[in-house]
Design a protein around this motif. Structure first.
Motif, PDB file in Angstrom:
ATOM      1  N   LEU A   1       0.816  -1.425   0.030  1.00 64.55           N
ATOM      2  CA  LEU A   1       0.127   0.064  -0.064  1.00 64.55           C
ATOM      3  C   LEU A   1       0.781   1.178  -0.022  1.00 64.55           C
ATOM      4  N   ALA A   2       2.200   1.022   0.267  1.00 70.07           N
ATOM      5  CA  ALA A   2       3.153   2.255   0.402  1.00 70.07           C
ATOM      6  C   ALA A   2       3.583   2.743  -1.046  1.00 70.07           C
ATOM      7  N   GLY A   3       3.334   2.008  -2.072  1.00 70.25           N
ATOM      8  CA  GLY A   3       3.693   2.158  -3.506  1.00 70.25           C
ATOM      9  C   GLY A   3       4.928   2.008  -3.508  1.00 70.25           C
ATOM     10  N   GLU A   4       5.788   3.013  -4.330  1.00 65.12           N
ATOM     11  CA  GLU A   4       7.216   2.718  -4.617  1.00 65.12           C
ATOM     12  C   GLU A   4       8.054   3.068  -3.664  1.00 65.12           C
ATOM     13  N   ARG A   5       7.677   3.823  -2.618  1.00 66.72           N
ATOM     14  CA  ARG A   5       8.954   4.268  -1.669  1.00 66.72           C
ATOM     15  C   ARG A   5       9.107   2.974  -0.836  1.00 66.72           C
ATOM     16  N   LYS A   6      10.303   2.950  -0.269  1.00 69.35           N
ATOM     17  CA  LYS A   6      10.723   2.039   0.562  1.00 69.35           C
ATOM     18  C   LYS A   6      10.127   2.494   1.950  1.00 69.35           C
ATOM     19  N   ILE A   7      10.043   1.561   3.051  1.00 67.56           N
ATOM     20  CA  ILE A   7       9.268   1.925   4.193  1.00 67.56           C
ATOM     21  C   ILE A   7      10.136   1.498   5.533  1.00 67.56           C
ATOM     22  N   VAL A   8       9.620   2.226   6.464  1.00 71.14           N
ATOM     23  CA  VAL A   8      10.177   1.887   7.928  1.00 71.14           C
ATOM     24  C   VAL A   8       9.185   0.918   8.596  1.00 71.14           C
ATOM     25  N   LEU A   9       9.700  -0.232   8.998  1.00 71.87           N
ATOM     26  CA  LEU A   9       8.734  -1.101   9.718  1.00 71.87           C
ATOM     27  C   LEU A   9       8.805  -0.973  11.287  1.00 71.87           C
ATOM     28  N   VAL A  10       7.792  -0.732  11.894  1.00 75.86           N
ATOM     29  CA  VAL A  10       7.874  -0.591  13.544  1.00 75.86           C
ATOM     30  C   VAL A  10       7.033  -1.756  14.122  1.00 75.86           C
TER      31      VAL A  10
ATOM     32  N   ASP B   1      11.449 -14.314   3.492  1.00 74.30           N
ATOM     33  CA  ASP B   1      11.621 -13.596   2.249  1.00 74.30           C
ATOM     34  C   ASP B   1      12.695 -12.610   2.381  1.00 74.30           C
ATOM     35  N   PRO B   2      14.029 -12.768   2.432  1.00 80.05           N
ATOM     36  CA  PRO B   2      15.063 -11.731   2.740  1.00 80.05           C
ATOM     37  C   PRO B   2      15.082 -10.875   1.360  1.00 80.05           C
ATOM     38  N   ALA B   3      15.115 -11.239   0.328  1.00 79.96           N
ATOM     39  CA  ALA B   3      15.260 -10.627  -0.707  1.00 79.96           C
ATOM     40  C   ALA B   3      14.190  -9.410  -1.014  1.00 79.96           C
ATOM     41  N   PHE B   4      12.788  -9.945  -0.814  1.00 81.40           N
ATOM     42  CA  PHE B   4      11.541  -9.037  -0.437  1.00 81.40           C
ATOM     43  C   PHE B   4      11.839  -7.735   0.408  1.00 81.40           C
ATOM     44  N   PHE B   5      12.124  -8.420   1.716  1.00 78.13           N
ATOM     45  CA  PHE B   5      12.650  -7.504   2.638  1.00 78.13           C
ATOM     46  C   PHE B   5      13.690  -6.373   2.276  1.00 78.13           C
ATOM     47  N   ASP B   6      14.918  -6.803   1.946  1.00 74.99           N
ATOM     48  CA  ASP B   6      15.661  -5.707   1.174  1.00 74.99           C
ATOM     49  C   ASP B   6      15.346  -4.803   0.107  1.00 74.99           C
ATOM     50  N   ALA B   7      14.325  -5.461  -0.508  1.00 71.56           N
ATOM     51  CA  ALA B   7      13.872  -4.554  -1.793  1.00 71.56           C
ATOM     52  C   ALA B   7      12.817  -3.509  -1.421  1.00 71.56           C
ATOM     53  N   TYR B   8      12.073  -3.586  -0.302  1.00 70.81           N
ATOM     54  CA  TYR B   8      11.059  -2.867   0.067  1.00 70.81           C
ATOM     55  C   TYR B   8      11.358  -2.141   1.550  1.00 70.81           C
ATOM     56  N   VAL B   9      12.275  -2.571   2.238  1.00 68.68           N
ATOM     57  CA  VAL B   9      12.173  -1.851   3.685  1.00 68.68           C
ATOM     58  C   VAL B   9      13.504  -1.246   3.644  1.00 68.68           C
ATOM     59  N   ALA B  10      13.112   0.064   4.333  1.00 64.59           N
ATOM     60  CA  ALA B  10      14.445   1.260   4.245  1.00 64.59           C
ATOM     61  C   ALA B  10      14.811   1.032   5.693  1.00 64.59           C
ATOM     62  N   GLY B  11      14.346   0.362   6.745  1.00 64.60           N
ATOM     63  CA  GLY B  11      14.642   0.455   8.011  1.00 64.60           C
ATOM     64  C   GLY B  11      13.830  -0.463   8.953  1.00 64.60           C
ATOM     65  N   THR B  12      14.282  -0.937   9.792  1.00 66.96           N
ATOM     66  CA  THR B  12      12.971  -1.836  10.765  1.00 66.96           C
ATOM     67  C   THR B  12      13.211  -1.128  12.569  1.00 66.96           C
ATOM     68  N   VAL B  13      12.340  -1.011  13.086  1.00 69.56           N
ATOM     69  CA  VAL B  13      12.452  -0.985  14.573  1.00 69.56           C
ATOM     70  C   VAL B  13      11.645  -1.959  15.368  1.00 69.56           C
ATOM     71  N   LEU B  14      12.331  -2.749  16.311  1.00 67.09           N
ATOM     72  CA  LEU B  14      11.635  -3.724  16.967  1.00 67.09           C
ATOM     73  C   LEU B  14      11.544  -3.027  18.254  1.00 67.09           C
ATOM     74  N   VAL B  15      10.381  -3.351  18.888  1.00 71.99           N
ATOM     75  CA  VAL B  15      10.016  -2.777  20.099  1.00 71.99           C
ATOM     76  C   VAL B  15       9.479  -3.865  21.156  1.00 71.99           C
TER      77      VAL B  15
ATOM     78  N   ARG C   1      10.299   9.524  19.970  1.00 71.64           N
ATOM     79  CA  ARG C   1      11.358  10.350  19.477  1.00 71.64           C
ATOM     80  C   ARG C   1      12.336   9.376  18.692  1.00 71.64           C
ATOM     81  N   ALA C   2      12.641   8.110  19.544  1.00 70.54           N
ATOM     82  CA  ALA C   2      13.726   7.238  19.015  1.00 70.54           C
ATOM     83  C   ALA C   2      13.252   6.823  17.545  1.00 70.54           C
ATOM     84  N   ILE C   3      12.042   6.418  17.277  1.00 70.37           N
ATOM     85  CA  ILE C   3      11.590   6.028  16.064  1.00 70.37           C
ATOM     86  C   ILE C   3      11.553   7.067  15.084  1.00 70.37           C
ATOM     87  N   ALA C   4      11.308   8.269  15.559  1.00 72.18           N
ATOM     88  CA  ALA C   4      11.279   9.424  14.463  1.00 72.18           C
ATOM     89  C   ALA C   4      12.580   9.664  13.997  1.00 72.18           C
TER      90      ALA C   4
END
Length: 378
Positions: free
Chosen positions: A171-180, A196-210, A365-368
């Motif tokens: 749903l985010a379109g062409e831009r890479k996303i940050v997952l939280v 699916d690490p290939a998909f992850f690398d292609a579409y994710v800009a960064g990850t925050v695990l909380v 604040r840390a996520i932002a």
């Protein structure tokens, strides 16, 4: 998470015991004692304190919540609430029906929020408000929680959640996303990275695990040895019984909510900063979500492992842990960070498992800051 579910079950039994004692006292008052008087007449004598004690306990069973909660949490200065913004339903990759909300500017960098178990996307009240000022925030209900429905009860599991996360990412379109992701939300993200690490690398800009873990949460909670020892003889049979008796369990859960004992159970997932609205919000969601679905998800977590999953993908990673988290101890976050080497790990002072609520300013604040460093916004 299984630990909080176990707490809620124990306190639900306490609430039922209070109700049972109230019923016993009222019946004994009504039944009374038959006494033969000197003239031969038999009269029924009732003991007054049975009536008053029974009425008091019965009242506590159904109206104890406003009495108990002020002793459990601080007054609010910034109350949260289980409210929704305008959303839409989309078909998930697992066959589920997903409820999705989008906030903020469509042109802003996208962030996807994945909530914890027994909750729904309204639990991100503070995060949605704070992050939507600078980012496009996408949040959704996991299947079986909130307004999202799974393809079938058997489709409640981490693999299916990860498939549905792919749909939401689309749903985010062409831009890479940050997952939280919080708790099982973080486990869902790790499942996608594992599968699916290939998909992850292609579409994710960064990850925050909380406040999450990398394996069966029974292994990374407090008293983990005891929890694993009672898994097969006690925990799994109880959860399967609760699934079979869902209507009765749900009714008991609402009685526990009204009595305030459910709030006592959920209080164990917070630190000293929790406010009354935060405790109420968490307790309401864990009560109104299907107990059968909650237990199906817990059983799925018992069989889950994604050790080293985040080491197989390349997007930057931020791990946030609650300093006093008893549900997923901070050691679990440190282990995830150690697998990558280049990962930032922050332990938030005084935060328990629901720390992203009670210490929302620090978490948001840390996520932002992390998201801003990856995809700068004006």
């Amino acid at each position: 998470m299984p630990l909080l579910v176990l707490f809620r079950f124990v306190f639900m039994l306490v609430s039922l015991c209070v109700f049972g004692v109230a019923a016993y006292l009222l019946w004994n008052w009504y039944d009374g004692d038959l006494i033969r008087q000197a003239d031969g007449d038999i009269v029924r004598v009732r003991t007054g304190w049975f009536l008053w004690a029974g009425v008091g306990l019965l009242g506590l069973s159904f109206f104890g919540r406003p009495i108990i909660t002020p002793f459990l949490a601080k007054p609010d200065t910034d109350p949260t609430a289980a409210v929704r913004d305008e959303g839409q339903f989309v078909a998930g990759a697992s066959g589920s029906k997903l409820y999705v909300e989008q906030l903020g500017s469509p042109a802003a960098p996208p962030i996807i929020l994945v909530h914890g178990w027994a909750m729904d996307s309204t639990i991100w009240f503070y995060a949605k408000r704070d992050l939507a000022r600078s980012f496009r925030v996408i949040c959704w209900d996991l299947p079986g929680m909130g307004q999202s429905t799974p393809a079938s009860p058997s489709a409640i599991g981490l693999t299916e959640f990860a498939q549905d996360l792919r749909t939401v990412i689309g749903l985010a379109g062409e831009r890479k996303i940050v997952l939280v992701g919080h708790s099982i939300g973080g486990m869902t993200i790790q499942t996608l990275a594992r599968d699916d690490p290939a998909f992850f690398d292609a579409y994710v800009a960064g990850t925050v695990l909380v406040n999450t873990t990398y394996t069966n949460p029974l292994k990374t909670m407090i008293l983990s040895g005891l929890a694993q020892a009672i898994r097969w003889p006690l925990l799994e049979p109880l959860m399967r019984l609760a699934i079979a008796l869902q209507p009765l369990v749900w009714l008991s859960a609402w009685q526990s909510y009204l009595s305030g004992t459910a709030h006592m159970a959920n209080r164990l997932g917070f630190g000293k900063y929790v406010t009354r609205s935060q405790l109420e919000h968490t307790t309401l969601l864990s009560t109104r979500n299907s107990p059968g679905n909650i237990d199906r998800g817990n059983l799925a977590m018992f069989r889950w492992d994604a050790t080293h999953a985040m080491a197989r993908v390349t997007p930057p990673l931020l791990v946030l842990s609650g300093e006093i988290d008893i549900v997923t101890k901070p050691q679990a976050g440190r282990q995830i960070a150690a697998d990558r080497g280049d990962t930032i790990h922050l332990a938030i002072e005084g935060a328990n498992h629901m720390g992203f609520l009670e210490r929302s300013a620090d978490y948001n604040r840390a996520i932002a800051d992390f998201a801003q460093s990856l995809q700068p916004t004006p």
